[in-house]
Design a protein around this motif. Structure first.
Motif, mmCIF file in Angstrom:
data_model
loop_
_atom_site.group_PDB
_atom_site.id
_atom_site.type_symbol
_atom_site.label_atom_id
_atom_site.label_comp_id
_atom_site.label_asym_id
_atom_site.label_seq_id
_atom_site.Cartn_x
_atom_site.Cartn_y
_atom_site.Cartn_z
ATOM 1 N N ARG A 30 9.793 -12.141 84.027
ATOM 2 C CA ARG A 30 10.867 -11.670 83.153
ATOM 3 C C ARG A 30 10.670 -12.251 81.752
ATOM 4 N NH1 ARG A 30 16.657 -13.426 82.930
ATOM 5 N NH2 ARG A 30 16.033 -13.136 80.745
ATOM 6 N N THR A 63 14.374 -10.305 93.891
ATOM 7 C CA THR A 63 15.611 -9.597 93.539
ATOM 8 C C THR A 63 15.327 -8.347 92.710
ATOM 9 O OG1 THR A 63 16.010 -10.794 91.450
ATOM 10 C CG2 THR A 63 16.874 -11.788 93.492
ATOM 11 N N ARG A 64 14.213 -8.326 91.998
ATOM 12 C CA ARG A 64 13.828 -7.184 91.159
ATOM 13 C C ARG A 64 12.339 -6.902 91.394
ATOM 14 N NH1 ARG A 64 18.451 -8.524 90.521
ATOM 15 N NH2 ARG A 64 19.774 -8.377 88.646
#
Length: 306
Positions: A181, A282-283
């Motif tokens: 991220r 989670t992503r």
């Protein structure tokens, strides 16, 4: 004549060690509906660290180990909702009497018999770290871990704060999160000021704080202030009575007791790897895209050889 009102219902006390540990964290965070003083919170935290220790078989020996009176333990049990110490003790004894990692401790002691060679000392330290990793996974709080991962991945900006020895843990966590991220940084990495860093983070960000006993005062104070400002806070620390737990929304606890001459961070490093993996999970699609882009950039810039 009107009948007197029924007494308020009280929550059932924890029935498992996992529930008891979760309650201890909630109490430290000012939640859970139970208020304990600092001495009682400290005793509860130390008791949880004794999971599987035969000292739990007797209230007298446990009190001696904790350097408190047996009546203090009885009052603690009552405060947690148990009818007395035996109910509290039953939950504590639900774990095996072989403490997590006891195998490695025995192996370490065996390795040291007959002298303290360089290899024997290295073997002891390695097995102590194995024991800490064992304890980390046996006491793993999946709900807290999932909450931390979701908090980290749901916000636009994340900063990590750790100083002195834990600066390395903070840096490793930043490196790992940046693989999956954007907009992750060390707090005050450029020496421009902690206050400025928190102000830029704002209410829409998350602060991850890491330290263990004896806790770095600056890290504790910054985490408490961030919570007051409405910033999401995650603690990577050691015990349920850690001051970082008190100011956190999600707390990840890691054991660190070894024969290393300072606080051992071996198990903390493993916990960081677990947290980065959990964040990626989670992503997953976004994480895969970020990793592919990272690989392409590494190849274009010829960062790696061989």
């Amino acid at each position: 004549m009107t009948a007197p009102p029924d007494p308020p219902a009280t929550a059932a006390p924890p029935e498992t060690l996992q529930e008891l540990r979760a309650l201890a964290v909630a109490i430290a965070q000012g939640e859970g509906g139970i208020s304990l003083g600092a001495k009682a919170r400290g005793a509860l935290s130390r008791i949880l660290d004794l999971t599987g220790d035969p000292v739990l078989l007797s209230i007298t020996t446990l009190a001696e180990r904790l350097e408190v009176s047996p009546s203090t333990l009885t009052r603690l049990a009552h405060s947690l909702g148990y009818s007395g110490f035996p109910g509290f003790q039953q939950v504590l004894l639900s774990a095996s009497m072989s403490a997590p990692g006891a195998f490695y401790s025995r192996r370490a002691a065996s390795a040291l018999e007959g002298g303290s060679s360089t290899r024997a000392r290295a073997a002891r330290l390695c097995r102590e770290n194995q024991a800490n990793i064992d304890r980390f996974i046996e006491q793993f709080d999946e709900a807290a871990f999932d909450m931390a991962a979701e908090m980290i991945m749901a916000v636009p900006r994340v900063v990590v704060h750790g100083i002195r020895q834990f600066h390395s843990i903070a840096s490793f966590l930043v490196y790992g999160l940046r693989m999956i991220r954007s907009d992750v940084a060390l707090l005050d990495a450029n020496g421009l000021g902690i206050a400025e860093g928190l102000a830029l983070l704002g209410e829409g960000g998350v602060l991850i704080s890491t330290s263990c006993a004896p806790y770095s005062a600056q890290v504790v104070e910054v985490a408490a202030e961030a919570r007051k400002l409405g910033i999401g806070t995650v603690a990577l620390t050691d015990r349920t009575d850690s001051p970082l737990v008190q100011s956190s929304r999600a707390a990840i606890l890691v054991a660190h007791e070894t024969s290393f001459l300072s606080n051992s961070i071996g198990a903390f490093t493993v916990a960081v790897e677990c947290l980065v993996n959990a964040c990626a999970a989670t992503r997953p699609a976004a994480a895969r895209r970020a990793l592919r882009e990272r690989d392409r950039m590494i190849e274009r810039l010829r960062v790696e050889i061989g």
